[in-house]
Design a protein around this motif. Structure first.
Motif, PDB file in Angstrom:
ATOM      1  N   PHE A   1       0.804  -1.226  -0.271  1.00  0.00           N
ATOM      2  CA  PHE A   1      -0.296   0.291  -0.007  1.00  0.00           C
ATOM      3  C   PHE A   1       0.450   1.033  -0.017  1.00  0.00           C
ATOM      4  O   PHE A   1       0.560   1.790  -0.755  1.00  0.00           O
ATOM      5  N   SER A   2       2.179   1.367   0.593  1.00  0.00           N
ATOM      6  CA  SER A   2       2.623   2.148   1.145  1.00  0.00           C
ATOM      7  C   SER A   2       3.299   3.023   0.020  1.00  0.00           C
ATOM      8  O   SER A   2       3.510   3.945  -0.107  1.00  0.00           O
ATOM      9  N   ILE A   3       3.456   1.457  -1.390  1.00  0.00           N
ATOM     10  CA  ILE A   3       4.667   2.530  -2.152  1.00  0.00           C
ATOM     11  C   ILE A   3       3.192   2.312  -3.883  1.00  0.00           C
ATOM     12  O   ILE A   3       3.808   2.996  -4.581  1.00  0.00           O
ATOM     13  N   ASN A   4       2.138   2.385  -3.342  1.00  0.00           N
ATOM     14  CA  ASN A   4       1.314   2.034  -4.250  1.00  0.00           C
ATOM     15  C   ASN A   4       0.194   3.457  -4.567  1.00  0.00           C
ATOM     16  O   ASN A   4      -0.119   4.179  -3.435  1.00  0.00           O
ATOM     17  N   ALA A   5       0.334   3.775  -5.807  1.00  0.00           N
ATOM     18  CA  ALA A   5      -0.509   5.176  -5.731  1.00  0.00           C
ATOM     19  C   ALA A   5      -2.458   4.476  -5.495  1.00  0.00           C
ATOM     20  O   ALA A   5      -2.603   3.456  -6.141  1.00  0.00           O
ATOM     21  N   MET A   6      -3.081   5.490  -4.647  1.00  0.00           N
ATOM     22  CA  MET A   6      -4.324   4.875  -5.235  1.00  0.00           C
ATOM     23  C   MET A   6      -5.689   5.663  -5.768  1.00  0.00           C
ATOM     24  O   MET A   6      -5.253   6.834  -5.533  1.00  0.00           O
ATOM     25  N   GLY A   7      -6.572   5.312  -5.928  1.00  0.00           N
ATOM     26  CA  GLY A   7      -7.709   6.211  -6.679  1.00  0.00           C
ATOM     27  C   GLY A   7      -9.091   5.854  -6.158  1.00  0.00           C
ATOM     28  O   GLY A   7      -9.291   4.558  -5.214  1.00  0.00           O
ATOM     29  N   TRP A   8      -9.736   6.647  -6.791  1.00  0.00           N
ATOM     30  CA  TRP A   8     -10.918   6.767  -6.570  1.00  0.00           C
ATOM     31  C   TRP A   8     -12.353   6.735  -7.805  1.00  0.00           C
ATOM     32  O   TRP A   8     -11.805   7.582  -8.425  1.00  0.00           O
ATOM     33  N   TYR A   9     -13.044   6.204  -7.671  1.00  0.00           N
ATOM     34  CA  TYR A   9     -13.794   6.246  -9.066  1.00  0.00           C
ATOM     35  C   TYR A   9     -14.903   5.820  -8.735  1.00  0.00           C
ATOM     36  O   TYR A   9     -15.527   5.493  -7.366  1.00  0.00           O
ATOM     37  N   ARG A  10     -15.784   6.008  -9.270  1.00  0.00           N
ATOM     38  CA  ARG A  10     -17.314   5.845  -9.525  1.00  0.00           C
ATOM     39  C   ARG A  10     -18.920   5.530 -10.485  1.00  0.00           C
ATOM     40  O   ARG A  10     -18.086   5.355 -11.080  1.00  0.00           O
ATOM     41  N   GLN A  11     -19.593   4.787  -9.749  1.00  0.00           N
ATOM     42  CA  GLN A  11     -20.231   4.703 -11.259  1.00  0.00           C
ATOM     43  C   GLN A  11     -22.109   4.856 -10.954  1.00  0.00           C
ATOM     44  O   GLN A  11     -22.565   4.340  -9.844  1.00  0.00           O
ATOM     45  N   PRO A  12     -22.363   5.958 -11.469  1.00  0.00           N
ATOM     46  CA  PRO A  12     -23.421   6.075 -11.127  1.00  0.00           C
ATOM     47  C   PRO A  12     -24.784   4.872 -11.955  1.00  0.00           C
ATOM     48  O   PRO A  12     -24.096   4.341 -12.664  1.00  0.00           O
ATOM     49  N   PRO A  13     -25.847   4.865 -11.427  1.00  0.00           N
ATOM     50  CA  PRO A  13     -26.612   4.141 -12.119  1.00  0.00           C
ATOM     51  C   PRO A  13     -26.783   3.805 -13.651  1.00  0.00           C
ATOM     52  O   PRO A  13     -26.929   5.035 -13.906  1.00  0.00           O
ATOM     53  N   GLY A  14     -26.602   3.174 -13.978  1.00  0.00           N
ATOM     54  CA  GLY A  14     -27.020   2.752 -15.855  1.00  0.00           C
ATOM     55  C   GLY A  14     -25.779   3.376 -15.950  1.00  0.00           C
ATOM     56  O   GLY A  14     -25.711   3.367 -17.417  1.00  0.00           O
ATOM     57  N   LYS A  15     -24.015   3.820 -15.661  1.00  0.00           N
ATOM     58  CA  LYS A  15     -23.384   4.664 -16.690  1.00  0.00           C
ATOM     59  C   LYS A  15     -21.716   3.558 -16.186  1.00  0.00           C
ATOM     60  O   LYS A  15     -22.021   2.831 -15.297  1.00  0.00           O
ATOM     61  N   GLN A  16     -21.500   4.487 -17.047  1.00  0.00           N
ATOM     62  CA  GLN A  16     -19.971   3.346 -16.858  1.00  0.00           C
ATOM     63  C   GLN A  16     -18.782   4.041 -15.470  1.00  0.00           C
ATOM     64  O   GLN A  16     -19.747   4.897 -14.951  1.00  0.00           O
ATOM     65  N   ARG A  17     -18.520   3.322 -15.186  1.00  0.00           N
ATOM     66  CA  ARG A  17     -17.281   4.330 -13.832  1.00  0.00           C
ATOM     67  C   ARG A  17     -16.565   4.772 -14.467  1.00  0.00           C
ATOM     68  O   ARG A  17     -15.634   5.203 -15.470  1.00  0.00           O
ATOM     69  N   GLU A  18     -16.069   5.993 -13.564  1.00  0.00           N
ATOM     70  CA  GLU A  18     -15.519   6.988 -13.988  1.00  0.00           C
ATOM     71  C   GLU A  18     -14.973   7.380 -12.387  1.00  0.00           C
ATOM     72  O   GLU A  18     -14.617   7.430 -11.767  1.00  0.00           O
ATOM     73  N   TRP A  19     -12.957   7.810 -13.316  1.00  0.00           N
ATOM     74  CA  TRP A  19     -12.333   8.372 -12.265  1.00  0.00           C
ATOM     75  C   TRP A  19     -12.882   9.535 -11.681  1.00  0.00           C
ATOM     76  O   TRP A  19     -13.463  10.236 -12.365  1.00  0.00           O
TER      77      TRP A  19
END
Length: 121
Positions: A29-47
């Motif tokens: 964990f300490s050496i890796n970049a982390m990110g958050w994404y979201r996926q609205p209903p009926g849509k594709q996941r986005e960064w």
């Protein structure tokens, strides 16, 4: 094998705030970049946001100034503080270890179950 567990979602009124957490086990964990994404209903996941191991952050234009990503390497946890939430930000929110390639962020591990954020009055 890396396991990602998101938490902190719920129902919030427009203009409200939530803080999401993501616990990562079995990873460097300490050496890796982390990110958050979201996926609205009926849509594709986005960064949504990313943070490097050194703490450098980057955000999608739609959330700049309202969302803050942070991390606690001692706890193998990454956070997303979301302020002034909008109804269109209703989505399942996911975290992942990320790799940036040509300006885009790619999730590197299997996706967790995510945490549902509902923005509604």
């Amino acid at each position: 094998q890396v396991q990602l567990v998101e938490s902190g979602g719920g129902l919030v009124q427009p203009g409200g705030s939530l803080r999401l957490s993501c616990s990562a086990s079995g990873s460097m964990f300490s050496i890796n970049a982390m990110g958050w994404y979201r996926q609205p209903p009926g849509k594709q996941r986005e960064w949504v946001a990313a943070i490097t191991s050194a703490g450098t952050t980057n955000y999608a234009d739609s959330v700049k100034g309202r969302f803050t990503i942070s991390r606690d390497n001692a706890k193998n946890t990454v956070y997303l503080l979301m302020n002034n939430l909008k109804p269109e930000e209703t989505a399942v929110y996911y975290c992942n270890e990320v790799l940036r390639v040509a300006g885009d962020y790619y999730g590197m591990e299997s996706w967790g179950k995510g945490t549902l954020v509902t923005v509604s009055s």
